[in-house]
Design a protein around this motif. Sequence first.
Motif, PDB file in Angstrom:
ATOM      1  N   TYR A   1       0.844  -1.186   0.000  1.00 25.99           N
ATOM      2  CA  TYR A   1       0.000   0.000   0.000  1.00 25.99           C
ATOM      3  C   TYR A   1       0.888   1.247   0.000  1.00 25.99           C
ATOM      4  O   TYR A   1       1.730   1.420   0.877  1.00 25.99           O
ATOM      5  CB  TYR A   1      -0.909   0.015   1.233  1.00 25.99           C
ATOM      6  N   ASP A   2       0.687   2.095  -1.003  1.00 16.28           N
ATOM      7  CA  ASP A   2       1.495   3.304  -1.085  1.00 16.28           C
ATOM      8  C   ASP A   2       0.963   4.366  -0.114  1.00 16.28           C
ATOM      9  O   ASP A   2      -0.056   4.148   0.553  1.00 16.28           O
ATOM     10  CB  ASP A   2       1.540   3.812  -2.529  1.00 16.28           C
ATOM     11  N   PRO A   3       1.624   5.515   0.004  1.00 19.69           N
ATOM     12  CA  PRO A   3       1.159   6.533   0.957  1.00 19.69           C
ATOM     13  C   PRO A   3      -0.279   6.992   0.751  1.00 19.69           C
ATOM     14  O   PRO A   3      -0.920   7.457   1.691  1.00 19.69           O
ATOM     15  CB  PRO A   3       2.144   7.692   0.717  1.00 19.69           C
ATOM     16  N   SER A   4      -0.807   6.873  -0.459  1.00 21.93           N
ATOM     17  CA  SER A   4      -2.203   7.259  -0.704  1.00 21.93           C
ATOM     18  C   SER A   4      -3.191   6.181  -0.291  1.00 21.93           C
ATOM     19  O   SER A   4      -4.404   6.396  -0.330  1.00 21.93           O
ATOM     20  CB  SER A   4      -2.397   7.586  -2.186  1.00 21.93           C
ATOM     21  N   GLY A   5      -2.689   4.999   0.085  1.00 26.09           N
ATOM     22  CA  GLY A   5      -3.559   3.900   0.486  1.00 26.09           C
ATOM     23  C   GLY A   5      -3.908   2.950  -0.641  1.00 26.09           C
ATOM     24  O   GLY A   5      -4.641   1.980  -0.427  1.00 26.09           O
ATOM     25  N   ALA A   6      -3.401   3.195  -1.841  1.00 22.77           N
ATOM     26  CA  ALA A   6      -3.675   2.314  -2.987  1.00 22.77           C
ATOM     27  C   ALA A   6      -2.694   1.140  -2.974  1.00 22.77           C
ATOM     28  O   ALA A   6      -1.510   1.313  -2.674  1.00 22.77           O
ATOM     29  CB  ALA A   6      -3.565   3.086  -4.288  1.00 22.77           C
ATOM     30  N   TYR A   7      -3.193  -0.044  -3.329  1.00 24.74           N
ATOM     31  CA  TYR A   7      -2.348  -1.235  -3.372  1.00 24.74           C
ATOM     32  C   TYR A   7      -1.800  -1.419  -4.779  1.00 24.74           C
ATOM     33  O   TYR A   7      -2.514  -1.248  -5.772  1.00 24.74           O
ATOM     34  CB  TYR A   7      -3.148  -2.477  -2.970  1.00 24.74           C
ATOM     35  N   GLY A   8      -0.521  -1.777  -4.853  1.00 29.46           N
ATOM     36  CA  GLY A   8       0.060  -2.000  -6.165  1.00 29.46           C
ATOM     37  C   GLY A   8       1.523  -2.390  -6.056  1.00 29.46           C
ATOM     38  O   GLY A   8       2.069  -2.564  -4.959  1.00 29.46           O
ATOM     39  N   PRO A   9       2.184  -2.526  -7.193  1.00 28.14           N
ATOM     40  CA  PRO A   9       3.602  -2.917  -7.197  1.00 28.14           C
ATOM     41  C   PRO A   9       4.500  -1.750  -6.815  1.00 28.14           C
ATOM     42  O   PRO A   9       4.115  -0.576  -6.898  1.00 28.14           O
ATOM     43  CB  PRO A   9       3.828  -3.345  -8.652  1.00 28.14           C
ATOM     44  N   GLY A  10       5.730  -2.081  -6.416  1.00 29.34           N
ATOM     45  CA  GLY A  10       6.722  -1.047  -6.178  1.00 29.34           C
ATOM     46  C   GLY A  10       7.021  -0.303  -7.473  1.00 29.34           C
ATOM     47  O   GLY A  10       6.858  -0.834  -8.572  1.00 29.34           O
ATOM     48  N   ARG A  11       7.482   0.940  -7.326  1.00 26.00           N
ATOM     49  CA  ARG A  11       7.671   1.766  -8.519  1.00 26.00           C
ATOM     50  C   ARG A  11       8.618   2.913  -8.221  1.00 26.00           C
ATOM     51  O   ARG A  11       8.888   3.250  -7.060  1.00 26.00           O
ATOM     52  CB  ARG A  11       6.325   2.337  -8.972  1.00 26.00           C
TER      53      ARG A  11
END
Length: 256
Positions: free
Chosen positions: A76-86
């Motif tokens: 989970y990125d700082p915005s709360g969205a789940y996804g791959p590293g980038r």
Amino acid sequence: MALTLVRARRSATVLALAVAVFGAVLGALAGAAVAERAAWQAAGPLPSDREASALARLVMGAAVPPPERFDVRFGYDPSGAYGPGRVRFRIPGERPEPALSDSRVRLATAGWTVSPTAGGFSAVKGPWRVEFAPDGDAFVRLDVLRARPMWVAPVAAFGGLLGALCGWLVTLWVWRRGVRLPDGAPRRVALGFAAAGALCAVPVLAVTGYTQLPTPLDRPLWTALTYQAVGLAAAASLVLLAAAALLVTVRSLLRR
């Protein structure tokens, strides 16, 4: 009378097979997701800031701002969205179609495989993938991510086959012992647990199917579980199905 018995046995066999198929589907999904997650662990690191900035300049044909890093495999990125590293670049301005075409040509010339997407494009070369898309009205977004390693798909397929076999065998084993239990509270409770568990598994299967539709992004099989409601339904399904299997197993052993 004989015909009625034959029909009853045939119906019971069809129902048992349907239940076993459902168990195999759940097992396949679980096995493939676990195997895929394990396979991703062998993926290499994200590019350094220097490498990512050089790639971003190739895409944009101009200087780019400093990148924002999200150094995980998935999360989970700082915005709360789940996804791959980038490694992300947010670049002011809009990209008209001629500029997008120039970016695609530069990447293709450098050996990247480029595919158009809604408002942008996706490109893959070696261990990295580039996603380019609008980001609101005043920015464009360029993400540099890990490309899916070539071994992930076969490992996930093997995990799915193994999970399907285990799901088939376990479900059929529990079903056969469950139908032999005498009618009573334990059998009805086990049936209720199993039915509720199967019902709770439906959202997992439905959302997984939806997230795996053709898309430029590599969405892993466990993506559905990152939605809170679906994750809770999956946990409830696991607990209920395990409770039904345990109850049937214990009752069948006590009857011996």
